[in-house]
Write a protein that holds these residues in place. Structure first.
Motif: not given
Length: 611
Positions: A248-251, A264-269, A271-281, A582-589
Motif C-alpha cells: 500500500l505504501a508504494p501504491i 515521464g514518470q508514468e513509465a516507472r510508477i 509498473p511499480m503500482m501494478e507489481r504491488q497490487l499483484g502482491h496484495m492480490v 484482470l483486464a485479460d479475463d474481462v476481455e475474454k469474457m
C-alpha cells in the motif's frame, strides 16, 4: 416304722429335683450360643475396625499429596497392602490405541515394566483378559491357565517371579473404562472376599482419580490450545497489517506522484503500482484458498496439460521475486514431454509457492534449482536452494499455517506463512505430498513435490494459442455497470471505454432495471454485495423482464466461493468473476458474450452515472 409324713415329703422332694438337671443344661447351651455369637460379632467388629483403620491410614497417606503420579503410586502400594500381594500395577486406558499403559507399579523389576508397558486386549495376562471381557479376572496359578500357558508372557511371569494375579477394570461412575489395577503373588493364591471388598474401595478411588486427572488434562490442553490460538491470531493480524501496508505504501506514493504530474514518470510508477497490487492480490488469494480448503469447498478442475507448461507457468509467476534477489536459477525438465491429468492452475501454484519460499529464504545472489523427473511412473519436482536452511526443531512444523523460519529475527522474511501450508493441501488433494529436507542453519533446503502415477495422462497435442489481448474490441458493446462502490465502477468503466465499449454506471441497485430499459445494454456487470437489492435478486428481476431477456449478465464481486458461483447460476447470471478481475479475463469474457439485446441506437447517453 417310717413316718408316712416324712416318706411323703421325701417322695415329693424327689419328684421336684429330678427335672432340674436338663433345664440347667439347656440354659447353659443357650448362654454358650449367645456368647459365641457375641464373640463372632466382636471378631467381626474388630476386623471392620481394623479395615476402617487401614482405609483411614490410606486416606491420610494420600490426603497431603498433590502430585498425581505420587497418588497413583500410593494407590498401588495400598492395593498391594490390602490384598497381601507381592506386586501391584496400575494402568491407564488409552482410548486412541485401545490399549492399557502402565502408569505405576509396586515391586516389579525394570524388565517386567518394559515388557508390560503396553497391554492390548486378549493378551496372555489377567489385565489383557480383563480388558477384553470388561470383568475382573482372577488366576490362582499361571501354570494351569489355558490362555497363559505356552505364551511369551508366561516366560516373563516366571522371570519376574509371578505365579498368580487378579486384575480389576477401573470404571467411572458412568461405566466408562479408564484403567486397570492388578495385584500379583509369587505363589498360587486366590484372594479372599474380605480382601476384594477392601480392594474395590481402593479401585473406586483409583478410577475417580484417573477420570479427574484425564478431565483436568483435557481442560489444560484446551486452555493451552485456546491461548496458542489467541497468540497466533494476534501474530497473524500484526503480520497481515504489516504485509498489506508494504504494497500500500508504494501504491499511495505512486498516486501522489501521478497527481503531481511530472512528465515521464508514468513509465516507472505504473509498473511499480501494478507489481504491488499483484502482491496484495496474491496475499488475499492465498488466505481465501486456505480458508476454502479448510472448509472443504475447493473443487479441483483437472485437465490434460503438459508438465513443461505447468513449470513454465510457475516459473513465470515466481521469476520477479527470483530476479529481484539476483539469484542464479536453473530449471531441469525431462527430455520427453510428460502429460498430466491435474488442475493446471493449482499444481502451478504449488510449484510457484515452493519457488517463492526458496527465493525469500535464500540470501541475495544465492542459487536455486528446479529439477523435474519421472521415475517409476511417479512425478517429482524438487526445489533446491542454498539458503538459510531449516533447524531440525522446525522441520515437523514447517507446513503449519502461519509458520515462518526465524520469525522475529533479522533473517525473517515477508509473507503470512500460508504458502507452504497451501501447497501441501493442494498436493494432497491431487493424491500427492510434499517432503522437506535440510541439514540445519545455513545448509539450504530441498522441497520435493511428489505426484502419483495416477495423474499421468495420454499425450495430446496442445491447443492453439489465444488471440492477443489489450486491443480495441472489434465489436464494441454497450455495457452497464451496477456497483455501489464509485471507484470500482468508474475504474472498470474507464477500462472498458479504452477498449472501445460504451458504458453506463448505476450506483443504486434499485434503479438498475429502469436504467437498463433506457440504456439497452448488451452486457451488465453486477456487484453482489450491494445494499437494498443484492446482485442475485437484481439478476432475477432482470431475467423476469422480457425486454431485458437477452442481456448477458456478469457478476463481478468479492464473493467467489463455489457456493457463491452456484447462487449466481441459480439467479440467471451467465459468468461469475471475482474482484479484482484482470483486464485479460474481462476481455475474454466479453469476447464470448453474444450481442443479444435489441437495437442500441436509442437510450441514455453513454458514460452517464445514475446515482
Amino acid at each position: 416304722m417310717q413316718d408316712p409324713l416324712v416318706h411323703s415329703a421325701a417322695a415329693a422332694s424327689g419328684r421336684s429335683e429330678a427335672p432340674r438337671v436338663p433345664q440347667v443344661e439347656d440354659k447353659t447351651a443357650e448362654l454358650r450360643e449367645a456368647l459365641a455369637i457375641v464373640e463372632a460379632q466382636k471378631r467381626q467388629l474388630e476386623i471392620e475396625l481394623e479395615d476402617a483403620r487401614l482405609l483411614h491410614g490410606i486416606s491420610s497417606m494420600m490426603a497431603d499429596e498433590d502430585s498425581v503420579d505420587a497418588l497413583y503410586q500410593k494407590l498401588v502400594d495400598a492395593a498391594t497392602l490390602v490384598m497381601r500381594s507381592d506386586f501391584g500395577s496400575m494402568q491407564r486406558y488409552d482410548r486412541a490405541r485401545g490399549e492399557l499403559e502402565l502408569i505405576a507399579h509396586h515391586g516389579l523389576n525394570e524388565d517386567a515394566v518394559r515388557f508390560w508397558q503396553w497391554v492390548y486386549p486378549g493378551r496372555a495376562t489377567t489385565c489383557g483378559k480383563a480388558l477384553e471381557t470388561g470383568k475382573r479376572v482372577i488366576v490362582r496359578d499361571f501354570e494351569n491357565c489355558d490362555y497363559i500357558v505356552g505364551s511369551d508372557d508366561l516366560e516373563a511371569f516366571r522371570k519376574a517371579g509371578v505365579r498368580a494375579a487378579q486384575s480389576t477394570p477401573l470404571l467411572t461412575r458412568n461405566g466408562n473404562l479408564v484403567g486397570m489395577i492388578t495385584t500379583h503373588w509369587t505363589h498360587c493364591h486366590e484372594p479372599k472376599e474380605r480382601d476384594l471388598r477392601l480392594f474395590d474401595i481402593i479401585a473406586r478411588q483409583a478410577a475417580d482419580l484417573i477420570e479427574r486427572n484425564t478431565t483436568m488434562q483435557a481442560l489444560q490442553l484446551q486452555t493451552q490450545s485456546l491461548l496458542e490460538a489467541d497468540r497466533y491470531k494476534d501474530e497473524f493480524l500484526a503480520t497481515l497489517a504489516h504485509e498489506l501496508r508494504n504494497p500500500l505504501a508504494p501504491i499511495r506514493t505512486g498516486l501522489t506522484l501521478l497527481k503531481i504530474g511530472k512528465p515521464g514518470q508514468e513509465a516507472r510508477i505504473l509498473p511499480m503500482m501494478e507489481r504491488q497490487l499483484g502482491h496484495m492480490v496474491r496475499l488475499i488469494d492465498d488466505l481465501l484458498d486456505v480458508s476454502r480448503i479448510s472448509r472443504g469447498v475447493v473443487a479441483l478442475k483437472p485437465g490434460r496439460v503438459s508438465l513443461g507448461a505447468i513449470i513454465d507457468s510457475a516459473v513465470e509467476t515466481s521469476r520477479p521475486l527470483i530476479n529481484a534477489a539476483s539469484h542464479k536459477f536453473t530449471v531441469t525438465v525431462p527430455g520427453n514431454e510428460v502429460w498430466l491429468e491435474v488442475d493446471e492452475t493449482r499444481i502451478a501454484q504449488v510449484i510457484s509457492n515452493l519457488l517463492n519460499n526458496a527465493a525469500k529464504y535464500t540470501p541475495h545472489g544465492g542459487q536455486i534449482a528446479l529439477v523435474a523427473e519421472v521415475a517409476d511412473d511417479a512425478i517429482s519436482v524438487r526445489v533446491i536452494d542454498n539458503g538459510i536452511g531449516i533447524p531440525a526443531s522446525m522441520l515437523p512444523r514447517i507446513f503449519d499455517l502461519f509458520t515462518q523460519v526465524d520469525k522475529g529475527s533479522e533473517r525473517s522474511q515477508t509473507g503470512l506463512g500460508v504458502g507452504l501450508a497451501l501447497a501441501r493441501h493442494l498436493a494432497e488433494m491431487h493424491g500427492g505430498r510434499i517432503d522437506v529436507a535440510s541439514d540445519g542453519d545455513d545448509a539450504g533446503s530441498v522441497f520435493t513435490l511428489r505426484l502419483p502415477a495416477s495423474v499421468l495422462a495420454v499425450p495430446e497435442a496442445p491447443a492453439g494459442g489465444e488471440p492477443a489481448r489489450g486491443q480495441v474490441a472489434a465489436d464494441p458493446l454497450r455495457i452497464l455497470i451496477v456497483d455501489d462502490n464509485v471507484d470500482a465502477a468508474e475504474s472498470l468503466a474507464l477500462l472498458l471505454n479504452n477498449l472501445g465499449h460504451t458504458t453506463g454506471i448505476v450506483l443504486e441497485s434499485p434503479k438498475a432495471v429502469a436504467t437498463a430499459l433506457e440504456f439497452r445494454p448488451d452486457v451488465m456487470f453486477l456487484d453482489i454485495g450491494m445494499p437494498y437489492l443484492n446482485g442475485f435478486d437484481l439478476a432475477r428481476d432482470i431475467r423476469s423482464n422480457e425486454a431485458l431477456g437477452g442481456v448477458y449478465l456478469a457478476a463481478l464481486s468479492g464473493w467467489g466461493t463455489d457456493e457463491d458461483r452456484a447462487r449466481s447460476r441459480a439467479a440467471g447470471i451467465d459468468c461469475h468473476m471475482t474482484k479484482p478481475a484482470l483486464a485479460d479475463d474481462v476481455e475474454k469474457m466479453l469476447s464470448g458474450a453474444g450481442r443479444q439485446s435489441p437495437s442500441r441506437s436509442a437510450g441514455m447517453a453513454p458514460d452517464q452515472i445514475v446515482r
